[in-house]
Design an enzyme around this catalytic site. Structure first.
Site, mmCIF file in Angstrom:
data_model
loop_
_atom_site.group_PDB
_atom_site.id
_atom_site.type_symbol
_atom_site.label_atom_id
_atom_site.label_comp_id
_atom_site.label_asym_id
_atom_site.label_seq_id
_atom_site.Cartn_x
_atom_site.Cartn_y
_atom_site.Cartn_z
ATOM 1 N N GLY A 9 0.809 -1.219 0.000
ATOM 2 C CA GLY A 9 0.000 0.000 0.000
ATOM 3 C C GLY A 9 0.841 1.266 0.000
ATOM 4 C CG LEU A 42 -1.009 1.497 -3.703
ATOM 5 C CD1 LEU A 42 -2.278 1.058 -4.421
ATOM 6 C CD2 LEU A 42 0.047 0.401 -3.809
ATOM 7 C CG HIS A 43 4.984 4.931 -4.808
ATOM 8 N ND1 HIS A 43 5.653 4.248 -5.802
ATOM 9 C CD2 HIS A 43 5.350 4.341 -3.644
ATOM 10 C CE1 HIS A 43 6.403 3.314 -5.261
ATOM 11 N NE2 HIS A 43 6.229 3.331 -3.948
ATOM 12 C CG HIS A 76 3.160 0.606 -5.548
ATOM 13 N ND1 HIS A 76 3.218 1.642 -4.645
ATOM 14 C CD2 HIS A 76 3.768 -0.446 -4.943
ATOM 15 C CE1 HIS A 76 3.815 1.235 -3.536
ATOM 16 N NE2 HIS A 76 4.171 -0.022 -3.684
ATOM 17 N N GLY A 110 9.306 -5.037 -8.565
ATOM 18 C CA GLY A 110 10.118 -3.920 -9.030
ATOM 19 C C GLY A 110 11.604 -4.137 -8.801
ATOM 20 C CB SER A 146 10.374 4.789 -1.793
ATOM 21 O OG SER A 146 10.264 4.169 -0.539
#
Ligand code: AMP
Length: 276
Positions: A31, A33-34, A37, A146, A184
């Protein structure tokens, strides 16, 4: 977008997907999220009929209760993010359901005692333990990770090869801000000053990399890395070193390596790796 919190409900959707022969892409996250993601989701959407994102802050992979409790959680924003990114199904289980009183911890045996494994004892055991649960439940065709967490990626690659041979791991390059730092979840915990300092550090690292001869042995590059890092104003550092892309050893040339670092800004631990 479907938001599902319990496994039995999830299973009925998975059965429906399987009956329709849909390919499923799975993006596990914690979670907050950015855009990083977002890249994984984009790739999965491109490759599969259906994309499932999980949000689960896995206590077993944290080294301290304090770090676990203070990990950023943005539920409302995460729902909006997934919906805007056309995620098909968001799976957000509770720890009780995922672990179901099973205290077994799987032991990672690869890439041990180096990089993050050296400084976060048991962290990767927690990572593979939770992924084992998710992979068993979701049975996706592909799973997305990632390069931002490169050692994790390599460890999961080995784990999948051993235990989930039909699951295809897809790695996604690190998404960076205009200033060059990797997106991040932990960045949002930085103060404005800490963020500026971090950006400035990262840019010096990039310049250092540009100045480095690509034909050097990794071992020589690591001498130079030591000289570089002592001149920087770092509060605390776990590691700053070149390692071979493939086996994370110190063998080979700079051109076959990545520069890995883990530094602290206050209590916030920031990791990155830069492909040469
Ligand atoms: P996390 O929520 O931090 O556990 O991350 C979930 C997944 O997103 C992991 O596979 C990470 O490697 C990946 N990820 C995190 N940040 C980035 C980024 N900046 N670019 C690409 N992938 C990322």
């Amino acid at each position: 977008m479907l938001i599902i919190k319990d496994i039995s409900n999830l299973k009925s959707y998975l059965t429906a997907y399987q009956n329709r022969k849909y390919s499923i892409g799975f993006v596990p996250t914690m979670g907050a999220l950015h855009k990083g993601h977002g890249e994984l989701i984009k790739k999965s959407k491109n490759d599969n009929h259906k994309t499932i994102v999980s949000i689960f802050v896995n206590e077993k992979q944290f080294n301290s209760k304090e770090d676990f409790n203070s990990y950023p959680r943005n539920k409302g924003l995460d729902y909006e993010f997934c919906s805007n990114n056309d995620v098909d199904l968001l799976f957000e289980p509770s720890a009780e359901e995922i672990y179901n009183n099973d205290g077994t911890i799987l032991k990672n045996v690869n890439f041990k005692n180096i990089l993050c494994d050296k400084f976060r004892k048991g962290h990767f055991d927690g990572v593979i333990t939770v992924l084992d649960k998710f992979f068993t439940i979701i049975k996706s065709n592909k799973v997305y990770f990632g390069e931002k967490d490169y050692q994790q990626l390599k460890i999961i690659e080995k784990f999948i090869l051993k235990k989930y041979k039909s699951l295809q791991l897809v790695s996604v390059p690190t998404k960076r801000s205009e200033e060059g730092i990797a997106y991040s979840s932990r960045n949002e915990k930085l103060s404005k000053k800490q963020l500026q300092d971090f950006v400035s550090f990262h840019q010096k690292v990039e310049n250092f990399l540009k100045s480095l001869e690509k034909t050097f042995d990794i071992e020589i590059a690591n001498q130079k890395a030591k000289d570089f890092i002592v001149e920087q104003d770092i509060e605390e550092l776990d590691y700053f070193e070149f390692r071979n892309n493939d086996d994370l050893s110190f063998n080979g040339k700079v051109s076959e390596s990545r520069l890995f670092y883990a530094i602290y800004k206050g209590k916030i631990r920031l990791i990155d790796n830069l492909k040469i």
